[in-house]
Structures are given as structure tokens and as C-alpha cells.
Design a protein around this motif. Sequence first.
Motif, PDB file in Angstrom:
ATOM      1  N   GLU A  32     126.642 -10.483  91.276  1.00  0.00           N
ATOM      2  CA  GLU A  32     125.214 -10.618  90.975  1.00  0.00           C
ATOM      3  C   GLU A  32     125.008 -12.236  91.071  1.00  0.00           C
ATOM      4  O   GLU A  32     125.570 -12.857  90.256  1.00  0.00           O
ATOM      5  CB  GLU A  32     124.602 -10.193  90.147  1.00  0.00           C
ATOM      6  CG  GLU A  32     123.157 -10.120  89.899  1.00  0.00           C
ATOM      7  CD  GLU A  32     122.356  -9.430  88.716  1.00  0.00           C
ATOM      8  OE1 GLU A  32     121.359  -9.651  88.720  1.00  0.00           O
ATOM      9  OE2 GLU A  32     123.208  -8.763  88.277  1.00  0.00           O
ATOM     10  N   ASN A  88     118.618 -11.200  93.417  1.00  0.00           N
ATOM     11  CA  ASN A  88     117.536 -10.765  93.097  1.00  0.00           C
ATOM     12  C   ASN A  88     116.038 -11.496  93.503  1.00  0.00           C
ATOM     13  O   ASN A  88     116.193 -12.665  93.797  1.00  0.00           O
ATOM     14  CB  ASN A  88     117.242 -11.197  91.371  1.00  0.00           C
ATOM     15  CG  ASN A  88     118.184 -10.484  90.493  1.00  0.00           C
ATOM     16  OD1 ASN A  88     117.993  -9.461  90.172  1.00  0.00           O
ATOM     17  ND2 ASN A  88     119.306 -10.965  90.408  1.00  0.00           N
ATOM     18  N   GLU A 121     118.089  -7.008  95.068  1.00  0.00           N
ATOM     19  CA  GLU A 121     117.754  -6.155  94.140  1.00  0.00           C
ATOM     20  C   GLU A 121     116.077  -6.413  93.684  1.00  0.00           C
ATOM     21  O   GLU A 121     115.736  -7.448  93.811  1.00  0.00           O
ATOM     22  CB  GLU A 121     118.532  -6.603  92.755  1.00  0.00           C
ATOM     23  CG  GLU A 121     119.737  -6.577  92.936  1.00  0.00           C
ATOM     24  CD  GLU A 121     120.140  -6.875  91.398  1.00  0.00           C
ATOM     25  OE1 GLU A 121     119.788  -6.582  90.317  1.00  0.00           O
ATOM     26  OE2 GLU A 121     121.560  -7.307  91.478  1.00  0.00           O
ATOM     27  N   ASP A 150     116.444  -1.943  90.387  1.00  0.00           N
ATOM     28  CA  ASP A 150     117.083  -2.399  89.112  1.00  0.00           C
ATOM     29  C   ASP A 150     116.150  -1.898  88.062  1.00  0.00           C
ATOM     30  O   ASP A 150     114.977  -1.412  88.348  1.00  0.00           O
ATOM     31  CB  ASP A 150     116.781  -4.027  89.201  1.00  0.00           C
ATOM     32  CG  ASP A 150     117.757  -4.595  88.516  1.00  0.00           C
ATOM     33  OD1 ASP A 150     118.545  -4.234  87.566  1.00  0.00           O
ATOM     34  OD2 ASP A 150     117.487  -5.981  88.185  1.00  0.00           O
TER      35      ASP A 150
END
Length: 398
Positions: A32, A88, A121, A150
Motif C-alpha cells: 500500500e 488510495n 482503494e 476500505d
Amino acid sequence: MNAVTARYNGYQLHSVFQPILSLCHRRSVGFESLMRPVDADNHSHSPVDVIREAAEHGDIRQLDTLCQSLHIRNFSAQAPDERWLFLNLDPSTIADRWYHDGTLTSALREAGVPPQRLVIEIVEGAIDDEPQLFAAVDYFRSIGALVALDDFGTGHSNFDRIWRLAPDIIKLDRSLIVEAEQHRTGRLRQMLPNLVSLIHEAGSLVLAEGIETREQALLAMDADIDFVQGFYFAKPTREIDHTRIDGLPIFGEISQHFETTSTIQERLEADRIAPYSDAFRDAIERIARGESPQEATRALMNMPRAARFYMLNARGEQLMHVDGRSLRTRRIFHAGPITDTSGGTWSRRQYFRAAMAEPQRLQTSRPYLSSTGAYMCVTLSIAQGNPPERVVCFDIDW
């Protein structure tokens, strides 16, 4: 490694990567990407503060795009093949459909990262406009990327979205694991494996984030969670060193500990059930010798956790029942409408089907919520006759 950085509003932005690990594979499956800002004096700042400043200045799109490109380039420069990049996106990127501007696909193409290695995400509860959410998921899938929801388990989380969105990965909010750890005998700990199983049935893999202790790692194992992420395994770092992470001794250690504790737990449960199993068999033998069920089960039903003794015919229809000491002392009055089981049929129950499949063999169910009193119980059952003519059952208040 000479990492790429970016500048925004006086900050130097750096990429850090936290491993996503598979408990079964015992290695990393992805990383991530996270942003870490540093000011002109080389002081670290919280990413939240920078994001807040960007929102105040109307720069969220600029910052989000900058971070996407930054993370993709740094990932490409050092990540091993066959690993995912978890990226993200700010909710406003989804809400305003900025992802359509081609910036993301261009960054992937320029860095030589196939879209198939990208996991987008999306914070599940941060987007109220469902058509926008569905459109975004469709778009990311159309370019070949995977989609992860998420922070599932907080706020507006619901299974309806999971059924319809069918995300590739569900990231459980760390509060679920923390709560399960803190309440060793609580319902959440018992429910977690069922929650994961339900998500699996919907076609999604499950990732538990924020794993910080061995107990939490063991809980993830016990719940059959696919992937884990957290400080217990590895902290975010600027460099991706998969050779250090893959095959960590910690994988073997927690696997061995899980096997040991699982065996101990199974033995404890077997020891806990054993006196009831013996008394249950004794009652069945007494009935076979001609004693009435009420007389034959007297000793059994006076045991501390004895709930119900009952007989079913080959169709699962209840023939008789005797209430035990546990129900007599802890009768749940608000469950009154369901405590009378006369005329009931239990052919759908796992304990009935298991007994019918293996006549003369004692079956022990997993703990489940009884629909006859709203309490957790374990059922012992045995089918008599060949072919089976009846199934004798006994519920233990668990």
C-alpha cells in the motif's frame, strides 16, 4: 535507491510502502502506497494536515493526482514482479469523476506498470452517491485494475453494496480485530469467521489492516482472513525490500502458535463436552432398556449447562423434549414465543443432517445461536436405526 519526490505548498512529498501479506503464501502480495510530507526544515508532518490544507485551498485534485503519479513511479522503480500496488484515491476524485481525465492511466503507462497490478482503494462509507460509486468501480475494472473497499465495518458499511459491487478485496476496519481481541469470549470474536465466510461467498478476498499484536494475527488466521497488514509484520518504509519480508520467521512462528493453541482449544472444548457426551449416551442406553425419557435423562438434565433433550423422527419432526437445568434457571422471558418447541421440525439443522448421514455415530455441532431461546449452544446428536428412524439430540448451553 534514488526515490522520486514531489513538491506541494512548501512540502516535499515522499512515498512509503507498507506490505500486504498473505498468511497462506507466507510472503508479500502487494504494497500500500502512503504519502509522507516533510517541510523545508526536514520536519515530518501528518498527511492529514497536508490533505486538510489542500481541501482549504481547493487543491485536492492537484494533490491526489500528484500522489498517484509519485507512488506509481516509486513502486515501478523497485517493486518485484507479481505484486500489487494498493493506491488510495480521495473520495472527491470519485465523486467528481476526476479519474476520467486520463492522468492515472498515463502515469501507469509511463512507469511501465500494467493496470492489472493496480488495486484501487475506495473508502466504502465515504461516498453516498451510489451511481457515482458504481460508475467508478466499472471504470477501474474497464482499465484492468482491481478494486478494494476500505474501512469495511464502520459507518455506513452494508452487505447490500458488497453483493452489487462485488469488489475484489474487502479491507476490514482495524476496529473489528481490536474489539475481537479485547473481548476474548465476546460475540464479535465468534462472529468474525462467519463475517469473513459471508464476504468470501460474495466473491471477495478479505484483508485485515492494522494488525499490531500476535493475538490479532492469530485472530486473522482463525477467521480465515486472506491478507494482513500492520506494524506487527512491517512498518511503512520508503524502500520496498521484499526479500527481507518474504519468508519472515514470524510467519512460521505464528503458524506454529496457531496450530498449538488451536489444538489446546480443541482439547479444552472436548474436555468441556466429554461429561455431557457420557451422560447423553447413558440416557440413550437407559431409554433403550425401557425407561421413560424423563426418568432416563434425569441426571443429564440436572447438569449445569444442560439445555434441552429431544427426539426427532426421520423427517426432522420433533417427537418430544425435556427442558434442562440451564433453561429452567436462565429462562429468557422475552423469548417466550419461541421456547415452546412442540410440533417443530429441525430437518434443516446441520446436527440433524450430519446424524442422518452417519447413523449410530455421535455428532457434535459447532456453537450456534439457538432459535428456541436465543442463547448460544452446542448440539450432540445421534441417529438410531439403519436406515435411521429417529435422531436423539441434546443441547448444551454454551
